[in-house]
Design a protein around this motif. Structure first.
Motif, PDB file in Angstrom:
ATOM      1  N   ASP A 149       0.833  -1.209   0.000  1.00  0.00           N
ATOM      2  CA  ASP A 149       0.000   0.000   0.000  1.00  0.00           C
ATOM      3  C   ASP A 149       0.865   1.255   0.000  1.00  0.00           C
ATOM      4  O   ASP A 149       1.839   1.364   0.755  1.00  0.00           O
ATOM      5  CB  ASP A 149      -0.912   0.009   1.223  1.00  0.00           C
ATOM      6  CG  ASP A 149      -2.059  -0.976   1.098  1.00  0.00           C
ATOM      7  OD1 ASP A 149      -2.471  -1.229  -0.051  1.00  0.00           O
ATOM      8  OD2 ASP A 149      -2.511  -1.506   2.125  1.00  0.00           O
ATOM      9  N   GLY A 188      -0.526   4.816   0.166  1.00  0.00           N
ATOM     10  CA  GLY A 188      -1.633   5.760   0.234  1.00  0.00           C
ATOM     11  C   GLY A 188      -2.857   5.193  -0.442  1.00  0.00           C
ATOM     12  O   GLY A 188      -3.349   4.120  -0.062  1.00  0.00           O
ATOM     13  N   ASP A 189      -3.351   5.889  -1.472  1.00  0.00           N
ATOM     14  CA  ASP A 189      -4.537   5.402  -2.181  1.00  0.00           C
ATOM     15  C   ASP A 189      -4.155   4.522  -3.369  1.00  0.00           C
ATOM     16  O   ASP A 189      -5.003   4.185  -4.194  1.00  0.00           O
ATOM     17  CB  ASP A 189      -5.382   6.576  -2.664  1.00  0.00           C
ATOM     18  CG  ASP A 189      -4.609   7.499  -3.599  1.00  0.00           C
ATOM     19  OD1 ASP A 189      -3.360   7.354  -3.677  1.00  0.00           O
ATOM     20  OD2 ASP A 189      -5.245   8.357  -4.242  1.00  0.00           O
ATOM     21  N   LYS A 190      -2.878   4.129  -3.434  1.00  0.00           N
ATOM     22  CA  LYS A 190      -2.417   3.280  -4.520  1.00  0.00           C
ATOM     23  C   LYS A 190      -1.770   2.009  -3.970  1.00  0.00           C
ATOM     24  O   LYS A 190      -1.456   1.916  -2.790  1.00  0.00           O
ATOM     25  CB  LYS A 190      -1.408   4.031  -5.400  1.00  0.00           C
ATOM     26  CG  LYS A 190      -1.942   5.297  -6.053  1.00  0.00           C
ATOM     27  CD  LYS A 190      -0.872   5.962  -6.883  1.00  0.00           C
ATOM     28  CE  LYS A 190      -1.394   7.241  -7.536  1.00  0.00           C
ATOM     29  NZ  LYS A 190      -0.329   7.913  -8.337  1.00  0.00           N
ATOM     30  N   LYS A 191      -1.561   1.045  -4.867  1.00  0.00           N
ATOM     31  CA  LYS A 191      -0.844  -0.171  -4.524  1.00  0.00           C
ATOM     32  C   LYS A 191       0.351  -0.323  -5.454  1.00  0.00           C
ATOM     33  O   LYS A 191       0.259  -0.043  -6.656  1.00  0.00           O
ATOM     34  CB  LYS A 191      -1.734  -1.413  -4.681  1.00  0.00           C
ATOM     35  CG  LYS A 191      -2.908  -1.502  -3.736  1.00  0.00           C
ATOM     36  CD  LYS A 191      -3.707  -2.758  -4.067  1.00  0.00           C
ATOM     37  CE  LYS A 191      -4.966  -2.864  -3.216  1.00  0.00           C
ATOM     38  NZ  LYS A 191      -5.779  -4.039  -3.612  1.00  0.00           N
ATOM     39  N   THR A 199      -1.305   0.714  -9.022  1.00  0.00           N
ATOM     40  CA  THR A 199      -2.686   1.030  -9.366  1.00  0.00           C
ATOM     41  C   THR A 199      -2.886   2.538  -9.299  1.00  0.00           C
ATOM     42  O   THR A 199      -2.163   3.254  -8.598  1.00  0.00           O
ATOM     43  CB  THR A 199      -3.658   0.353  -8.388  1.00  0.00           C
ATOM     44  OG1 THR A 199      -3.418   0.867  -7.068  1.00  0.00           O
ATOM     45  CG2 THR A 199      -3.466  -1.155  -8.381  1.00  0.00           C
ATOM     46  N   ASN A 200      -3.889   3.004 -10.045  1.00  0.00           N
ATOM     47  CA  ASN A 200      -4.265   4.408  -9.904  1.00  0.00           C
ATOM     48  C   ASN A 200      -5.347   4.530  -8.833  1.00  0.00           C
ATOM     49  O   ASN A 200      -5.695   3.544  -8.157  1.00  0.00           O
ATOM     50  CB  ASN A 200      -4.728   4.989 -11.243  1.00  0.00           C
ATOM     51  CG  ASN A 200      -5.892   4.207 -11.835  1.00  0.00           C
ATOM     52  OD1 ASN A 200      -6.625   3.523 -11.126  1.00  0.00           O
ATOM     53  ND2 ASN A 200      -6.067   4.308 -13.152  1.00  0.00           N
ATOM     54  N   ALA A 201      -5.889   5.705  -8.671  1.00  0.00           N
ATOM     55  CA  ALA A 201      -6.867   5.942  -7.602  1.00  0.00           C
ATOM     56  C   ALA A 201      -8.119   5.078  -7.760  1.00  0.00           C
ATOM     57  O   ALA A 201      -8.762   4.718  -6.773  1.00  0.00           O
ATOM     58  CB  ALA A 201      -7.245   7.417  -7.563  1.00  0.00           C
ATOM     59  N   SER A 202      -8.453   4.695  -9.003  1.00  0.00           N
ATOM     60  CA  SER A 202      -9.658   3.886  -9.235  1.00  0.00           C
ATOM     61  C   SER A 202      -9.381   2.393  -9.165  1.00  0.00           C
ATOM     62  O   SER A 202     -10.284   1.591  -9.354  1.00  0.00           O
ATOM     63  CB  SER A 202     -10.265   4.239 -10.601  1.00  0.00           C
ATOM     64  OG  SER A 202      -9.348   3.930 -11.632  1.00  0.00           O
ATOM     65  N   GLY A 203      -8.119   2.017  -8.913  1.00  0.00           N
ATOM     66  CA  GLY A 203      -7.779   0.606  -8.770  1.00  0.00           C
ATOM     67  C   GLY A 203      -7.265  -0.047 -10.036  1.00  0.00           C
ATOM     68  O   GLY A 203      -6.917  -1.229 -10.023  1.00  0.00           O
ATOM     69  N   ASN A 207      -6.015  -7.821  -1.572  1.00  0.00           N
ATOM     70  CA  ASN A 207      -6.649  -6.648  -0.964  1.00  0.00           C
ATOM     71  C   ASN A 207      -6.094  -6.327   0.410  1.00  0.00           C
ATOM     72  O   ASN A 207      -6.786  -5.745   1.249  1.00  0.00           O
ATOM     73  CB  ASN A 207      -8.165  -6.857  -0.896  1.00  0.00           C
ATOM     74  CG  ASN A 207      -8.812  -6.903  -2.266  1.00  0.00           C
ATOM     75  OD1 ASN A 207      -8.903  -5.891  -2.955  1.00  0.00           O
ATOM     76  ND2 ASN A 207      -9.237  -8.085  -2.689  1.00  0.00           N
TER      77      ASN A 207
END
Length: 824
Positions: free
Chosen positions: A59, A61-64, A93-97, A503
């Motif tokens: 992880d 932040g909002d990305k992987k 990944t981007n913010a939308s996964g 996840n």
């Protein structure tokens, strides 16, 4: 012809392997040979992905951040060997996964030349490598333990056992706490050096060393084709902590076997063991939920193995390519492994499955018996509550429709609830007409450790008519969903991450991850990372790496392919047509039936076939009735009809895409060579030329020389046997029928110029089969030539493979099957 990738060749040169006389010099001109080399080499040396690993995402932040490791095999023509290397690639990944396409973590890959076997631990913190030291006069095998990118121990194995099994007969599995690792190796009793003749001098035996006098030349059965000298594997346990703390200098100096390696006791000595797996420990809330009395090795056990075992037969049969060999699953308690002693003791083995006992179970009045022949390839669900395995449905067809079985387990007590066993995927008898309907489970591989997407969903490869597909099977609901790949073609699974792993520990998400290789008949394709919905099978794919170099893409860009359907009086079958975009029905046609006969062509990349298509042939790959992927009835319908039904199918397919002006030729290997011989004799006027690679010519004479005697009885006679002993007692009429089913019965009709290609080490179809055809054609004044390579059944050495395919094209060129291409 000499090795075509070294020096220029004289157009009419004669060698011990090949006699090419009266050849038109323009057809074998130096310019043409150079054109063939420059075309074939990049196609053949295109890398192929053999393994892969998805590392748990990190992880940010909002990305992987996602890291993938792929292993690639590539032919090195100059060194005449296959090279293996490993490459690490990263993405995020981007913010939308959505996962972006991957980039290389380093400019160049890492070579894997000396590695025999390797395994990453469950946590990913440790790696065990069996590495061959080729620098010493007598190559030794070392065990390496790596921990968080550091080599912490490298110790020679010594003479603890024979060769480590790095093939389908072996095992390599970590315990969940990473304290132990089980693997398969040859028992020392099979080593010839431990046996002497009666006249070996006492001094050479070694003082005080016990030897088996007079047994140096005893016959010791092995596993046949490609496993010459390989006998049954025993299971050995590596104590990882003891290995790390050991004194490697002491072992290196003394040559003694390390004490941290012990043979697993409690298994009958005559058994051959494979695919051993440690029983997982319980996760929070994991329970079998079963109410039946459990089958238990020991309620207090900490370490339990589940493994496949082959029990002794009257005659050992060849193993490779044969998925019907009798085998069962057993459970073994290793509760005494943690003690002061270095010896590994164990309680008595407990049988998990009743496959062999159910060998003759019919499934309905008037229906052909659908026996459970074996139980193999065990795989535990991530929470340890389910054990899945596959079983073949035919005792005499080497490949048949399989079942997927599931048994409930209790990981807390290391017990298996035998009465909960159920069939999740059953045999599909009749192939459905719709291309979207499931035609049965025909796995290339089986369930393996990392194929689960959650505790109920398992990902499997299967032949789906003329494609290799990936399916998701829910072992609770028995639902089957096909995963659509990133493009047309065939898919191969490399690795998987469960929903929870992908996840970050959250088991509520509905997406998991798959790593696959995807190719088509005209493109090597690439490696792809897929975010998979475990319920629907919907996938979002990201490119990990291309496998086709730019030159290969340029060469193959002019090719197209299509799957053709054919109808017979019983079952439909298919073929794959590969050709130049501007090809017509009058363009040269090369018909190529597969071997087996119970195998299949898939819509995947095969460099020799692409080479011949680039040279101007329309390639017709025929999946005749009896091929895998088309339901079990199709397979059953061919047994006893080989030489008739399969010949008719291939000929009909050829006629459907050719006309009177088409120059047609035929090529095939093994059973495909059998069909090539039959087509040459039954339809001699159809063909310009023929090529037979390790062909079956006379089933009656092959019967006593092959490592698969039951193949002869099943395919030519249509006979099914409960044991090898009955099989070996063929009547005179049965042997006569084998002869009548063989190409040799039609040899008087053959006029087709025929090139015969043999491997001297072939134990599946002994070389005397091809020689029988060669000499029979010669005495009938049929133009023939024979090439002999130091290879087994598959002509696969780099030098031999390259030489073979250049010679194949020149043979067709010489006999008017195709025009010479323009040299570039």
């Amino acid at each position: 012809l000499r090795w075509p990738f070294t020096a220029p060749l004289a157009p009419t040169r004669t060698t011990a392997k090949s006699e090419r006389t009266n050849m038109d010099e323009t057809r074998a001109s130096p310019a043409l040979l150079q054109h063939l080399r420059s075309t074939f080499a990049p196609l053949y040396t295109t890398p192929r992905c053999t393994a892969g690993r998805i590392h748990p995402p990190t992880d940010r932040g909002d990305k992987k951040s996602i890291t993938v490791t792929v292993q690639v095999s590539q032919a090195d023509i100059q060194r005449k060997e296959r090279r293996r290397y490993e490459q690490t690639l990263v993405s995020e990944t981007n913010a939308s996964g959505h996962v972006h396409d991957f980039e290389r973590a380093s400019p160049f890959p890492t070579t894997l030349e000396s590695i025999v076997l390797q395994s990453l631990s469950p946590s990913g913190r440790r790696m065990c490598i069996f590495r061959k030291d080729s620098k010493s006069d007598q190559p030794a095998l070392y065990i390496e333990i790596w921990e968080e990118s550091l080599l912490v121990k490298s110790v020679p194995i010594g003479d603890k056992h024979g060769n480590v099994m790095a093939n389908d007969l072996g095992s390599l599995s970590w315990s969940e706490d990473e304290k132990f690792l089980v693997y398969g190796a040859e028992h020392k009793k099979h080593e010839r050096k431990n046996k002497t003749s009666f006249f070996t001098s006492p001094a050479s035996k070694g003082e005080g060393e016990a030897k088996d006098e007079g047994r140096a030349y005893e016959f010791d059965e092995d596993h046949g084709e490609q496993y010459t000298g390989i006998h049954d594997a025993r299971l050995f346990l590596l104590r990882v902590a003891d290995a790390i703390s050991s004194n490697e200098r002491e072992y290196a100096k003394s040559g003694e076997a390390p004490s941290f390696i012990s043979e697993v006791r409690g298994i009958p000595e005559e058994w051959g063991c494979e695919h051993a797996r440690f029983f997982p420990s319980a996760n929070s809330g994991a329970s079998s939920g079963g109410s039946s009395a459990p089958l238990s090795a020991s309620a207090a056990s900490n370490y339990v193995l589940v493994f496949g075992a082959r029990t002794p037969q009257d005659r050992r049969l060849g193993y490779i390519y044969c998925r019907n060999r009798p085998q069962n699953l057993f459970m073994l308690d290793l509760s005494h492994t943690i003690n002061e002693s270095c010896e590994v003791s164990a309680n008595k083995t407990v049988q998990v499955t009743d496959a062999i006992e159910n060998l003759r179970t019919d499934i309905g009045e008037g229906a052909k018996g659908r026996c459970v022949v074996n139980a193999r390839l065990p795989s535990f669900s991530p929470d340890g509550t389910k054990l899945c395995y596959i079983s073949a449905s035919s005792a005499f067809a080497h490949a048949s429709a399989h079942r997927l079985h599931c048994i409930e387990c209790d990981p807390k007590t290391k017990t298996i609830h035998k009465e909960s066993a159920k069939v999740v995927v059953d045999v599909v008898d009749e192939c459905p007409e719709s291309a979207s309907d499931f035609p049965g489970l025909f796995p290339y591989t089986g369930p393996f450790d990392r194929c689960w997407l959650d505790t109920n969903v398992i990902a499997l490869e299967t032949q789906w008519k003329s494609e290799c597909a990936v399916i998701l099977v829910n072992v609770e609901s028995a639902s089957i969903v096909r995963v659509q790949g990133p493009s047309r073609g065939s898919l191969s699974i490399l690795d998987a991450l469960t929903r929870e792993q992908f996840n970050g520990g959250d088991a509520t998400g509905r997406t998991a991850a798959l790593l696959v290789s995807c190719s088509t008949p005209t493109s090597p394709g690439g490696v792809y990372f897929g975010v998979i919905n475990v319920d629907s099978g919907d996938a979002n794919w990201s490119l990990v790496r291309h496998l086709a170099p730019p030159k290969v893409q340029d060469v193959t860009s002019s090719l197209v392919w299509n799957v053709l359907s054919h109808q017979s009086d019983t079952h439909a079958y298919e073929s794959i047509l590969i050709a130049e975009k501007n090809a017509t029905a009058s363009s040269p046609l090369l018909v190529y039936p597969h071997g087996g006969p119970h195998s299949a062509w898939a819509t995947a990349y095969m460099s020799p076939i692409v080479f011949l298509a680039v040279m101007g042939f329309r390639m017709l790959l025929v999946n005749y009735r009896g091929s895998t992927g088309f339901g079990q009835n199709s397979i059953d319908g061919l047994c006893g009809k080989c030489g008739e039904q399969d010949v008719a199918d291939v000929f009909a397919a050829a006629c459907s895409v050719s006309n009177d002006s088409t120059a047609c030729s035929v090529i095939g290997g093994s059973h495909g060579g059998f069909l090539t011989g039959h087509l040459s004799g039954q339809h001699p006027s159809k063909w310009k030329a023929a090529v037979l690679r390790n062909p079956v010519i006379n089933v009656a004479s092959m019967f006593s020389g092959t490592d698969i005697v039951e193949w002869c009885a099943a395919e030519a006679n249509g006979l099914d046997f409960s044991c090898v002993r009955d099989m070996l007692r063929l009547s005179e009429e049965s042997i006569a029928k084998q002869y009548r089913a063989s190409p040799i019965a039609h040899v008087d009709n053959v006029t087709v110029p025929s090139l015969i290609i043999l491997g001297t080490g072939d134990r599946r179809v002994p070389p005397f089969q091809g020689r029988e055809w060669y000499y029979n054609l010669k005495i009938r004044d049929v133009k023939t030539q024979m090439l002999i390579y130091d290879d087994p059944h598959a002509i696969e050495k780099v030098e031999n493979n390259c030489d073979c395919w250049i010679n194949v094209f020149l043979w067709f060129l010489e006999h008017g099957a195709i025009e010479a291409p323009a040299a570039k």
